[in-house]
Design a protein around this motif. Structure first.
Motif, PDB file in Angstrom:
ATOM      1  N   ALA A 216       0.787  -1.259   0.119  1.00  0.00           N
ATOM      2  CA  ALA A 216      -0.074  -0.096  -0.009  1.00  0.00           C
ATOM      3  C   ALA A 216       0.822   1.232   0.249  1.00  0.00           C
ATOM      4  O   ALA A 216       0.547   2.246  -0.782  1.00  0.00           O
ATOM      5  CB  ALA A 216      -1.050   0.063   1.160  1.00  0.00           C
ATOM      6  N   HIS A 217       2.001   1.077   0.579  1.00  0.00           N
ATOM      7  CA  HIS A 217       2.893   2.335   0.683  1.00  0.00           C
ATOM      8  C   HIS A 217       3.499   2.703  -0.777  1.00  0.00           C
ATOM      9  O   HIS A 217       3.460   3.801  -1.168  1.00  0.00           O
ATOM     10  CB  HIS A 217       4.127   1.814   1.589  1.00  0.00           C
ATOM     11  N   GLY A 218       3.895   1.528  -1.505  1.00  0.00           N
ATOM     12  CA  GLY A 218       4.092   1.813  -3.004  1.00  0.00           C
ATOM     13  C   GLY A 218       2.910   2.380  -3.702  1.00  0.00           C
ATOM     14  O   GLY A 218       3.227   3.251  -4.482  1.00  0.00           O
ATOM     15  N   LEU A 219       1.498   1.949  -3.511  1.00  0.00           N
ATOM     16  CA  LEU A 219       0.653   2.401  -4.223  1.00  0.00           C
ATOM     17  C   LEU A 219       0.263   3.879  -3.872  1.00  0.00           C
ATOM     18  O   LEU A 219      -0.190   4.830  -4.880  1.00  0.00           O
ATOM     19  CB  LEU A 219      -0.513   1.409  -3.919  1.00  0.00           C
ATOM     20  N   HIS A 220       0.606   4.302  -2.541  1.00  0.00           N
ATOM     21  CA  HIS A 220       0.324   5.552  -2.138  1.00  0.00           C
ATOM     22  C   HIS A 220       1.314   6.479  -2.929  1.00  0.00           C
ATOM     23  O   HIS A 220       0.957   7.548  -3.595  1.00  0.00           O
ATOM     24  CB  HIS A 220       0.609   5.882  -0.712  1.00  0.00           C
ATOM     25  N   SER A 221       2.866   6.334  -3.063  1.00  0.00           N
ATOM     26  CA  SER A 221       3.877   6.955  -3.641  1.00  0.00           C
ATOM     27  C   SER A 221       3.421   6.987  -5.236  1.00  0.00           C
ATOM     28  O   SER A 221       3.421   8.196  -5.642  1.00  0.00           O
ATOM     29  CB  SER A 221       5.288   6.296  -3.539  1.00  0.00           C
ATOM     30  N   GLU A 222       2.910   6.140  -5.739  1.00  0.00           N
ATOM     31  CA  GLU A 222       2.482   6.167  -7.168  1.00  0.00           C
ATOM     32  C   GLU A 222       1.568   6.920  -7.419  1.00  0.00           C
ATOM     33  O   GLU A 222       1.312   7.787  -8.234  1.00  0.00           O
ATOM     34  CB  GLU A 222       2.393   4.654  -7.973  1.00  0.00           C
ATOM     35  N   ALA A 223       0.366   7.143  -6.454  1.00  0.00           N
ATOM     36  CA  ALA A 223      -0.724   7.908  -6.559  1.00  0.00           C
ATOM     37  C   ALA A 223      -0.488   9.378  -6.590  1.00  0.00           C
ATOM     38  O   ALA A 223      -0.874  10.230  -7.233  1.00  0.00           O
ATOM     39  CB  ALA A 223      -1.609   7.627  -5.423  1.00  0.00           C
ATOM     40  N   ILE A 224       0.688   9.619  -5.471  1.00  0.00           N
ATOM     41  CA  ILE A 224       1.183  11.092  -5.371  1.00  0.00           C
ATOM     42  C   ILE A 224       1.499  11.329  -6.706  1.00  0.00           C
ATOM     43  O   ILE A 224       1.422  12.891  -7.262  1.00  0.00           O
ATOM     44  CB  ILE A 224       2.005  11.011  -4.221  1.00  0.00           C
ATOM     45  N   SER A 225       2.568  10.487  -7.485  1.00  0.00           N
ATOM     46  CA  SER A 225       2.997  10.926  -8.598  1.00  0.00           C
ATOM     47  C   SER A 225       2.019  10.991  -9.705  1.00  0.00           C
ATOM     48  O   SER A 225       1.928  12.253 -10.555  1.00  0.00           O
ATOM     49  CB  SER A 225       4.050   9.712  -9.220  1.00  0.00           C
ATOM     50  N   LEU A 226       1.005  10.315  -9.693  1.00  0.00           N
ATOM     51  CA  LEU A 226      -0.087  10.480 -10.886  1.00  0.00           C
ATOM     52  C   LEU A 226      -1.010  11.875 -10.621  1.00  0.00           C
ATOM     53  O   LEU A 226      -1.368  12.492 -11.526  1.00  0.00           O
ATOM     54  CB  LEU A 226      -0.897   9.356 -10.744  1.00  0.00           C
ATOM     55  N   MET A 227      -1.088  12.177  -9.151  1.00  0.00           N
ATOM     56  CA  MET A 227      -2.063  13.329  -9.008  1.00  0.00           C
ATOM     57  C   MET A 227      -1.083  14.443  -9.424  1.00  0.00           C
ATOM     58  O   MET A 227      -1.559  15.379 -10.094  1.00  0.00           O
ATOM     59  CB  MET A 227      -1.981  13.473  -7.468  1.00  0.00           C
ATOM     60  N   SER A 228       0.318  14.505  -9.278  1.00  0.00           N
ATOM     61  CA  SER A 228       1.060  15.582  -9.698  1.00  0.00           C
ATOM     62  C   SER A 228       1.144  15.963 -11.218  1.00  0.00           C
ATOM     63  O   SER A 228       1.197  16.961 -11.577  1.00  0.00           O
ATOM     64  CB  SER A 228       2.618  15.539  -9.088  1.00  0.00           C
ATOM     65  N   LEU A 229       0.942  14.668 -11.765  1.00  0.00           N
ATOM     66  CA  LEU A 229       0.980  14.851 -13.374  1.00  0.00           C
ATOM     67  C   LEU A 229      -0.656  14.919 -13.902  1.00  0.00           C
ATOM     68  O   LEU A 229      -0.738  15.073 -15.050  1.00  0.00           O
ATOM     69  CB  LEU A 229       1.304  13.364 -13.871  1.00  0.00           C
ATOM     70  N   GLY A 230      -1.488  15.064 -12.815  1.00  0.00           N
ATOM     71  CA  GLY A 230      -2.828  15.433 -13.439  1.00  0.00           C
ATOM     72  C   GLY A 230      -3.552  14.145 -13.831  1.00  0.00           C
ATOM     73  O   GLY A 230      -4.946  14.565 -14.485  1.00  0.00           O
TER      74      GLY A 230
END
Length: 314
Positions: A216-230
């Motif tokens: 879940a930590h890995g999913l959270h980090s990836e989610a932050i990246s996707l949010m930053s990319l819109g």
């Protein structure tokens, strides 16, 4: 009567450090949570320098504090008593264990003299060999420098040391911890490709070891990246996957779940969906009454939403 109870709870806390975040960790979480007040009282009674089991009590108190943080109850009042053992014990491993716990809790419990404490811990590690604890120490330092101190260079340095130690000893759990911080550092720096690669490696290694929380930590980090990319649609999908995964290991109300809820809040705010954002933060407030830090974060977010929507001050 107290000693057998302490022995039972100490063994339960020790087992929880191994299984926490896995599907088999649900039972220890339930047992510890249902006996939370009893464990607290027994540990408070035992945290005295003259206590015959002071070493075991201190390890148990450290593990109990970490458990409290991870299930969303914040740092424990025992942390102050734990810190007092530093000046009275001659056990190098115990002292390194205490300092690691203090640093790992620093985002919730500020450290008055962090650099002195770090130097002290490094000196203690010279007197014994415990690669898992050493990797955890450097991962905790990486997280401390990244989240609390905002020293990216130091965060990178210690995360890489932790990763090297973990890889040399085949420690998948500590590899995940180090890679997670490295991924976040890269995402914040704008290198989303490298950050997402590390986030996905965290997910891969966590799946191999059956560690749902770290996945879940890995999913959270990836989610932050996707949010930053819109990429809001895929970001929300990852937060839902992460929250569903946490439910499987008994952490639907744990700290990592609140991270996902914070990401969902930000997405709703970016899309001007303020009612949904407010509802999520209100849920967090209801669940985290014992976590002052998270309560403060949620109250700030609600205040921001109220300003954006023109809600008058009370």
């Amino acid at each position: 009567m107290i000693h057998p109870m302490f022995k039972h709870f100490h063994e339960l806390l020790e087992s929880s450090t191994v299984t926490f975040g896995t599907r088999s960790g649900v039972f220890p979480i339930d047992r510890i949570t249902s006996n939370y007040a009893n464990i607290q009282n027994i540990l408070e009674n035992g945290l005295r320098s003259e206590h015959p089991n002071i070493v075991d009590v201190t390890y148990g108190a450290c593990d109990f504090n970490r458990f409290s943080v991870l299930i969303g109850r914040g740092t424990h009042s025992l942390l102050e008593d734990i810190s007092n053992v530093l000046s009275s014990s001659g056990d190098h491993r115990l002292k390194a264990y205490i300092i690691t716990e203090v640093i790992q809790s620093s985002h919730l419990h500020p450290i008055p003299n962090p650099e002195l404490l770090i130097v002290e811990a490094l000196n203690h590690f010279k007197h014994f060999e415990d690669h898992d604890l050493e990797a955890r120490f450097h991962s905790s330092l990486g997280a401390y420098y990244f989240h609390s101190n905002h020293n990216i260079s130091a965060a990178l340095q210690h995360s890489q040391i932790a990763l090297s130690l973990a890889q040399a000893n085949g420690n998948l759990k500590r590899q995940c911890d180090a890679l997670d911080i490295l991924g976040l550092i890269e995402i914040v720096a704008g290198d989303h490709a490298a950050g997402r690669a590390h986030s996905r490696e965290v997910q891969r290694l966590a799946k191999i070891s059956g560690d749902v929380r770290r996945e879940a930590h890995g999913l959270h980090s990836e989610a932050i990246s996707l949010m930053s990319l819109g990429n809001y649609r895929e970001c929300i999908a990852l937060t839902r996957r992460g929250r569903a995964a946490l439910n499987l290991c008994g952490l639907s109300h744990g700290r990592t779940n609140y991270w996902f809820m914070e990401v969902q809040t930000e997405i709703h705010k970016l899309k001007s969906e303020y009612v949904d954002a407010h509802d999520i933060q209100s849920q967090i407030l209801r669940y985290t009454i014992n976590d002052n830090y998270q309560q403060g974060v949620s109250l700030i977010s609600i205040a921001e939403i109220n300003i954006l929507t023109g809600v008058p001050r009370p």
